[in-house]
Design a protein around this motif. Structure first.
Motif, PDB file in Angstrom:
ATOM      1  N   TYR A   2      -9.271   6.346   8.099  1.00  0.00           N
ATOM      2  CA  TYR A   2     -10.052   5.314   7.408  1.00  0.00           C
ATOM      3  C   TYR A   2     -11.168   4.775   8.303  1.00  0.00           C
ATOM      4  CZ  TYR A   2      -5.214   5.389   5.734  1.00  0.00           C
ATOM      5  OH  TYR A   2      -3.969   5.782   5.337  1.00  0.00           O
ATOM      6  N   ALA A  23       5.070   0.771   1.639  1.00  0.00           N
ATOM      7  CA  ALA A  23       4.330   1.920   2.201  1.00  0.00           C
ATOM      8  C   ALA A  23       2.912   1.502   2.615  1.00  0.00           C
ATOM      9  CB  ALA A  23       4.276   3.056   1.175  1.00  0.00           C
ATOM     10  N   LEU A  24       2.287   0.641   1.818  1.00  0.00           N
ATOM     11  CA  LEU A  24       0.941   0.149   2.174  1.00  0.00           C
ATOM     12  C   LEU A  24       1.000  -0.678   3.452  1.00  0.00           C
ATOM     13  CD1 LEU A  24      -0.375  -0.968  -1.345  1.00  0.00           C
ATOM     14  CD2 LEU A  24      -1.460   0.752   0.119  1.00  0.00           C
ATOM     15  N   GLU A  27       1.211   1.587   6.518  1.00  0.00           N
ATOM     16  CA  GLU A  27      -0.052   2.292   6.752  1.00  0.00           C
ATOM     17  C   GLU A  27      -1.150   1.328   7.211  1.00  0.00           C
ATOM     18  OE1 GLU A  27       0.252   5.480   6.692  1.00  0.00           O
ATOM     19  OE2 GLU A  27      -1.871   5.946   6.980  1.00  0.00           O
ATOM     20  N   ARG A  30      -0.457   0.471  10.836  1.00  0.00           N
ATOM     21  CA  ARG A  30      -0.878   1.604  11.674  1.00  0.00           C
ATOM     22  C   ARG A  30      -2.406   1.621  11.839  1.00  0.00           C
ATOM     23  NH1 ARG A  30       1.616   6.091   8.977  1.00  0.00           N
ATOM     24  NH2 ARG A  30       3.538   5.506  10.021  1.00  0.00           N
ATOM     25  N   ALA A  31      -3.104   1.202  10.794  1.00  0.00           N
ATOM     26  CA  ALA A  31      -4.579   1.219  10.821  1.00  0.00           C
ATOM     27  C   ALA A  31      -5.162  -0.010  11.516  1.00  0.00           C
ATOM     28  CB  ALA A  31      -5.116   1.324   9.394  1.00  0.00           C
ATOM     29  N   GLU A 218       4.403   6.814   0.170  1.00  0.00           N
ATOM     30  CA  GLU A 218       3.687   7.019   1.445  1.00  0.00           C
ATOM     31  C   GLU A 218       2.403   7.831   1.204  1.00  0.00           C
ATOM     32  OE1 GLU A 218       6.999   7.627   1.021  1.00  0.00           O
ATOM     33  OE2 GLU A 218       7.726   5.853   2.099  1.00  0.00           O
ATOM     34  N   GLU A 219       2.531   8.919   0.409  1.00  0.00           N
ATOM     35  CA  GLU A 219       1.336   9.729   0.108  1.00  0.00           C
ATOM     36  C   GLU A 219       0.325   8.899  -0.682  1.00  0.00           C
ATOM     37  OE1 GLU A 219       2.167  13.357  -2.091  1.00  0.00           O
ATOM     38  OE2 GLU A 219       0.030  13.855  -2.245  1.00  0.00           O
ATOM     39  N   ALA A 221      -0.044   5.653  -0.664  1.00  0.00           N
ATOM     40  CA  ALA A 221      -0.661   4.606   0.176  1.00  0.00           C
ATOM     41  C   ALA A 221      -1.845   5.179   0.957  1.00  0.00           C
ATOM     42  CB  ALA A 221       0.378   4.014   1.128  1.00  0.00           C
ATOM     43  N   GLN A 222      -1.690   6.374   1.492  1.00  0.00           N
ATOM     44  CA  GLN A 222      -2.783   6.980   2.265  1.00  0.00           C
ATOM     45  C   GLN A 222      -3.998   7.248   1.379  1.00  0.00           C
ATOM     46  OE1 GLN A 222      -1.444  10.351   4.530  1.00  0.00           O
ATOM     47  NE2 GLN A 222      -0.281   9.059   5.941  1.00  0.00           N
ATOM     48  N   LEU A 225      -5.673   3.845   0.469  1.00  0.00           N
ATOM     49  CA  LEU A 225      -6.401   3.196   1.568  1.00  0.00           C
ATOM     50  C   LEU A 225      -7.679   3.966   1.906  1.00  0.00           C
ATOM     51  CD1 LEU A 225      -3.503   1.904   3.837  1.00  0.00           C
ATOM     52  CD2 LEU A 225      -4.775   0.705   2.059  1.00  0.00           C
ATOM     53  N   LYS A 226      -7.622   5.285   1.736  1.00  0.00           N
ATOM     54  CA  LYS A 226      -8.836   6.088   1.933  1.00  0.00           C
ATOM     55  C   LYS A 226      -9.909   5.652   0.916  1.00  0.00           C
ATOM     56  CE  LYS A 226      -9.753  10.899   2.993  1.00  0.00           C
ATOM     57  NZ  LYS A 226      -9.284  12.256   2.872  1.00  0.00           N
TER      58      LYS A 226
END
Ligand SMILES: NC(=O)c1ccc[n+]([C@@H]2O[C@H](COP(=O)([O-])OP(=O)(O)OC[C@H]3O[C@@H](n4cnc5c(N)ncnc54)[C@H](OP(=O)(O)O)[C@@H]3O)[C@@H](O)[C@H]2O)c1
Length: 265
Positions: A2, A23-24, A27, A30-31, A218-219, A221-222, A225-226
């Motif tokens: 991101y 999950a968000l 992520e 982590r970001a 999880e998938e 959320a990624q 966020l992208k």
């Protein structure tokens, strides 16, 4: 993945105790985001925080978003301590009952949690965002925010309302630095169907087949966020069920023919 979009940003995420929200949270942590998290269950929020890469950057503000007084109180509390960059409205509750069997109290509960809490929180934060000349509202709708479907009358209404409100809010404030991302998931493998309200207002307590086969949170959320990091205004995420959005938009006669015979909850 991101860039540095979320790094150092303060994100208030509702419904962070379970499913998509949990999950968000992982992520976003982590970001590099600072997290403010809200849901009813403080213990589950604590358990979520323990899973984060940077738990010390996560603050917990429990509240029942179906209770207007609690929504207003938590907004004041959060505002007195933090300057929110992104309001991520994810908390929600679904429905599994026919309109003819469902008392209006259940429709009202769906509207309070899914729609009115989002209205109250966004109106509460908007003045500060306008002063900063920047702010982002990320809101979880649903494929059912675009199409009606059996067993979902109150839920679909609450998600359709999200689009009308946030598109209008954006149109009024787009030139003042305000962004929106409205996210429409299809089937995501969470407890949404387990927690969905039945006609008597109690949870269904069972996993729907389609939800059980859905994309992992999880998938999802990624992907979400992208999309937000690219400031996409609409994000559709899930399996082939998201084609329903295009079907209704481009071939409405076919949508109406299919949906009247759609029997699965
Ligand atoms: N999973 C899917 O297939 C799917 C598809 C389309 C849209 N969505 C949307 O995605 C969002 C997240 O749902 P999910 O799938 O992650 O379901 P979930 O696992 O049931 O999570 C729902 C979250 O909302 C919170 N919540 C529910 N009622 C609340 C209330 N009155 N006050 C405060 N928080 C409340 C719950 O926390 P507490 O119980 O701790 O309060 C939980 O954190 C919802 O808006 C849902 O409509 C999901």
């Amino acid at each position: 993945m991101y860039g540095n979009f979320f790094t150092g940003k303060t994100v208030w995420l509702t419904g962070a105790s379970s499913g998509i929200g949990k999950a968000l949270a992982v992520e976003l942590s982590r970001a590099g985001a600072v997290l403010i998290t809200t849901s009813r269950n403080a213990q589950q929020l604590e358990a979520m925080r323990a899973m984060l890469p940077f738990p010390e950057k996560c603050h917990i503000f429990p509240a029942d978003l179906g209770d207007e007084q609690q929504v207003k109180a938590v907004a004041e509390e959060v505002k007195s301590r933090h300057s929110v960059d992104i309001l991520f409205l994810n908390a929600g509750i679904s429905q599994r009952s026919l309109a003819k069997d469902t008392p209006v109290d259940v429709d009202r509960k769906l509207m309070e949690v899914n729609f009115f809490s989002s209205v109250i929180l966004s109106k509460s934060l908007l003045p500060d965002m306008l002063e900063k000349k920047s702010g982002h509202f990320a809101v979880i709708s649903s494929v059912t925010g675009h199409i009606g479907a059996p067993f979902r009358s109150g839920y679909a209404a609450s998600k359709h309302a999200i689009h009308g409100f946030f598109e209008s809010l954006w149109a009024e404030n787009a030139n003042a630095g305000i962004d929106i991302s409205i996210i429409s998931p299809g089937y995501i493998h969470t407890n949404i169907s387990v927690n969905a309200l039945t006609a008597d207002g109690t949870p269904q307590n069972s996993m729907d087949e389609n939800t059980g086969k859905g994309m992992s949170p999880e998938e999802m959320a990624q992907k979400v966020l992208k999309g937000i990091s690219k400031k996409k205004k609409e994000i559709y995420v899930g399996g082939k069920e998201i084609l329903g959005i295009y079907l209704k938009r481009f071939i409405p006669a076919l949508y109406y023919r299919i949906i009247r015979n759609y029997k699965k909850p």
